[in-house]
Design a protein around this motif. Sequence first.
Motif, PDB file in Angstrom:
ATOM      1  N   ARG A 212       0.798  -1.438  -0.141  1.00 61.89           N
ATOM      2  CA  ARG A 212       0.289   0.364   0.511  1.00 61.89           C
ATOM      3  C   ARG A 212       0.780   1.089  -0.379  1.00 61.89           C
ATOM      4  O   ARG A 212       2.415   0.830   0.186  1.00 61.89           O
ATOM      5  CB  ARG A 212      -1.255   0.242   1.861  1.00 61.89           C
TER       6      ARG A 212
ATOM      7  N   SER B  12       4.244  -2.126   8.918  1.00 61.60           N
ATOM      8  CA  SER B  12       5.291  -3.733  10.135  1.00 61.60           C
ATOM      9  C   SER B  12       4.539  -4.828   9.588  1.00 61.60           C
ATOM     10  O   SER B  12       3.613  -5.694  10.071  1.00 61.60           O
ATOM     11  CB  SER B  12       4.838  -3.181  12.109  1.00 61.60           C
ATOM     12  N   GLY B  13       5.196  -5.326   9.409  1.00 58.42           N
ATOM     13  CA  GLY B  13       5.059  -6.771   8.490  1.00 58.42           C
ATOM     14  C   GLY B  13       3.666  -6.925   8.188  1.00 58.42           C
ATOM     15  O   GLY B  13       3.861  -7.719   7.563  1.00 58.42           O
TER      16      GLY B  13
ATOM     17  N   ASP C  29       1.570   2.751  13.242  1.00 51.84           N
ATOM     18  CA  ASP C  29       1.989   2.862  11.515  1.00 51.84           C
ATOM     19  C   ASP C  29      -0.092   3.805  11.236  1.00 51.84           C
ATOM     20  O   ASP C  29       0.374   4.424  10.314  1.00 51.84           O
ATOM     21  CB  ASP C  29       0.508   0.962  11.513  1.00 51.84           C
TER      22      ASP C  29
ATOM     23  N   ARG D 105       9.452   2.164  -1.402  1.00 50.92           N
ATOM     24  CA  ARG D 105       8.901   0.484  -0.874  1.00 50.92           C
ATOM     25  C   ARG D 105       9.847   0.138   0.596  1.00 50.92           C
ATOM     26  O   ARG D 105      10.448   1.314   0.794  1.00 50.92           O
ATOM     27  CB  ARG D 105       9.930  -0.149  -1.800  1.00 50.92           C
TER      28      ARG D 105
ATOM     29  N   GLY E  54      11.204  -1.665  14.041  1.00 49.70           N
ATOM     30  CA  GLY E  54      10.020  -1.878  14.866  1.00 49.70           C
ATOM     31  C   GLY E  54      11.401  -3.264  16.181  1.00 49.70           C
ATOM     32  O   GLY E  54      10.683  -2.669  17.111  1.00 49.70           O
TER      33      GLY E  54
ATOM     34  N   TYR F   3      11.397   3.881  18.042  1.00 47.08           N
ATOM     35  CA  TYR F   3      11.296   3.210  16.401  1.00 47.08           C
ATOM     36  C   TYR F   3      12.362   3.864  15.921  1.00 47.08           C
ATOM     37  O   TYR F   3      13.504   4.348  15.766  1.00 47.08           O
ATOM     38  CB  TYR F   3      10.146   4.393  15.905  1.00 47.08           C
TER      39      TYR F   3
HETATM   40  C1  LIG Z   1       6.335   0.577  12.335  1.00 51.93           C
HETATM   41  C2  LIG Z   1       6.925  -0.224  10.977  1.00 51.93           C
HETATM   42  C3  LIG Z   1       8.152  -1.676  11.836  1.00 51.93           C
HETATM   43  C4  LIG Z   1       8.965  -1.982  10.759  1.00 51.93           C
HETATM   44  N1  LIG Z   1       9.804  -2.617  11.630  1.00 51.93           N
HETATM   45  C5  LIG Z   1      10.765  -2.954  10.157  1.00 51.93           C
HETATM   46  C6  LIG Z   1      11.558  -4.140  11.021  1.00 51.93           C
HETATM   47  O1  LIG Z   1      11.458  -4.131  12.401  1.00 51.93           O
HETATM   48  N2  LIG Z   1      12.340  -4.848  10.160  1.00 51.93           N
HETATM   49  C7  LIG Z   1      11.860  -4.914   8.938  1.00 51.93           C
HETATM   50  O2  LIG Z   1      13.160  -6.076   7.828  1.00 51.93           O
HETATM   51  N3  LIG Z   1      11.249  -4.073   8.362  1.00 51.93           N
HETATM   52  C8  LIG Z   1      10.206  -2.881   8.850  1.00 51.93           C
HETATM   53  N4  LIG Z   1       9.522  -2.623   8.672  1.00 51.93           N
HETATM   54  C9  LIG Z   1       9.075  -2.766   6.999  1.00 51.93           C
HETATM   55  C10 LIG Z   1       7.764  -3.714   6.987  1.00 51.93           C
HETATM   56  O3  LIG Z   1       7.773  -4.775   7.147  1.00 51.93           O
HETATM   57  C11 LIG Z   1       6.955  -3.055   5.218  1.00 51.93           C
HETATM   58  O4  LIG Z   1       6.586  -1.401   5.429  1.00 51.93           O
HETATM   59  C12 LIG Z   1       6.068  -4.328   4.941  1.00 51.93           C
HETATM   60  O5  LIG Z   1       6.545  -4.776   4.376  1.00 51.93           O
HETATM   61  C13 LIG Z   1       5.230  -3.133   3.382  1.00 51.93           C
HETATM   62  O6  LIG Z   1       5.865  -2.955   2.621  1.00 51.93           O
HETATM   63  P1  LIG Z   1       6.369  -1.763   2.132  1.00 51.93           P
HETATM   64  O7  LIG Z   1       6.521  -0.640   3.399  1.00 51.93           O
HETATM   65  O8  LIG Z   1       6.899  -1.536   0.812  1.00 51.93           O
HETATM   66  O9  LIG Z   1       5.519  -0.865   1.309  1.00 51.93           O
HETATM   67  C14 LIG Z   1       8.360  -1.871   9.546  1.00 51.93           C
HETATM   68  C15 LIG Z   1       7.402  -1.612   9.023  1.00 51.93           C
HETATM   69  C16 LIG Z   1       7.191  -0.531  10.191  1.00 51.93           C
HETATM   70  C17 LIG Z   1       5.671   0.876   8.789  1.00 51.93           C
END
Ligand SMILES: Cc1cc2nc3c(=O)[nH]c(=O)nc-3n(C[C@H](O)[C@H](O)[C@H](O)COP(=O)(O)O)c2cc1C
Length: 545
Positions: free
Chosen positions: A105, A110-111, A191, A330, A494, A516
């Motif tokens: 999106r 997160s995840g 988020d 991304r 996170g 964060y």
């Molecule tokens: C609050 C938050 C915490 C996250 N923590 C991690 C993390 O610890 N490790 C990681 O590899 N990605 C982390 N991410 C990235 C997410 O996995 C990623 O945003 C999600 O898979 C969606 O993919 P996109 O950002 O390419 O749309 C985090 C994202 C957010 C928003």
Amino acid sequence: MASDVLQKIIHYHEATKHHRNRYARSAGYLDWDNQPHPFRFYHQCPMIRLPFLDPDPSLPYDDMYAPVGNSGNASLTGDAIAGFLELSLGLSAWKSQGAAKWALRMNPSSGNLHPTEAHVILPGTDVFEAGIYHYSPYYHALEQRAAIPNGFWDQSYEVFGSHGFFIGLTTVFWRESWKYGERAYRYCNLDTGHALAALAFSAALFGWHLNVLDHLSDDEVAMMLGLNKVVWRHGEGEHPDLICFVSPDHTGVHNMESLSEMITAVSTQPFSGMPNQLSGSLVHWEIIEDTAMAARKPDTPRRIGALPAALPSPASKTTKIAAAIIRQRRSAVSYDNRAIFPQDRFYSLLNRTLPSAGGAPFGGVSTGTAINLLMFIHLVEGLDQGLYYFLRDKEVLDGLRKACTPSFLWKSMSDDLPLYLLKKGDMTDTAADISCNQDIAGMSCFSMGMIADFSRILEGAPYRYRHLFREAGMVGQVLYLEAEAHGFRGTGIGCFFDDEVHRLMGLPDKGYQSLYHFTIGRPVADNRLKTLAPYHHLQNGAPEK
Ligand SMILES: Cc1cc2nc3c(=O)[nH]c(=O)nc-3n(C[C@H](O)[C@H](O)[C@H](O)COP(=O)(O)O)c2cc1C
């Protein structure tokens, strides 16, 4: 003596810290059979498919941060409101690997679990009739849950002195706790911050202001969005986060009483729509429910945010339009550890994290500035490797300096920006190590922890626990977009060992806390993944809900 409510929140925060030898409590495995549905649908109510943008708004990326002038109400069309939703919370792509396929999106999560939902209160246009709707990112559609009470828009004009519409955010904790257990409540609030910044940026693209009605209580937000009219399946309910008024003009809240009357009028409307079932069965994380209850927001006096004007910012030199940067955002999954981040772009990026009056994304928020950045600089042109502090709120300098380890240098690195060198040295291993051993924090050009003067801020206003995470998420959203604008890529982090970060700063007590982490560098593409268009699944007619 801290109140019981504050104690509950501090207890949650302590209990959900990751330690090297003990992670915060979670199921410990992924129960794929009960994975929550990533999309919420409201059944048994009319659904209106929205038009897609064609073309995107042409606002240059650099202009997205500038304060928006008053632009009249001509642009509040159905197409523009649909475009606003598409570029804030819509789908940006699908990824697939083998048989697995998942949607991404505009807002990260997160995840990729996306606990945040959005509801809108809209005036009638040529695309949809006036109503209270849930926004479905999967269909890019509105699900109509209620009609608008008589006289609502006249009263709204009286309250805000402008035409406009409302958008509210809610959270389904279970989406996130399914994977992350007790720590999930933190991620949900991060988020929300990402989603709020995404809304503010998207509003700016259409020449609109987004004004967060931060003084409202959670109960009022719930009433306005009809959340209290839904019979939720156990544990799958949406919790109220916030509501914003979006309008083409600068607005204030001129008449609190009328706003209260509007909320009461909405609460007497009949609501329809049955939320879909997200999981077959779920795990009830009691500490999350308890903390959410403790952090419920009462109504509070409206603070008039007196934000400073933005510092002159070197242009990011991107020729891209803002919408293109938003669409291409991304998370990186690995980095090229030889890439160097240019110095002027680095300073430009730091500048963009500062709140500025009237500018997106912080201009419409009145909850203050509490997040400062502890930076691990690995490869930035003209800067020594080392540990740095970037103070988004310069007022904290003296207090922080006194609290941190006495050996820090606090050497000012710029006449214009509050960036301080604390100590020189290669921080690549340390950064990865404290980020739950994630290489992305050490292989990048720089990474950071977002630090808040935690105890002081929560004293007397425990609900601000949510605001701290929300602000950190908003900073994260700026960093995601800035990274893209400069030809790099970011990733939210996170997962980190909380107290290891505090030890690094020489802060043994519970005063300052890292909430964060974030990392930015040159991404290495994962060629195993295929990319599909965001709405390819609707090309041959909409599949069943
Ligand atoms: C609050 C938050 C915490 C996250 N923590 C991690 C993390 O610890 N490790 C990681 O590899 N990605 C982390 N991410 C990235 C997410 O996995 C990623 O945003 C999600 O898979 C969606 O993919 P996109 O950002 O390419 O749309 C985090 C994202 C957010 C928003």
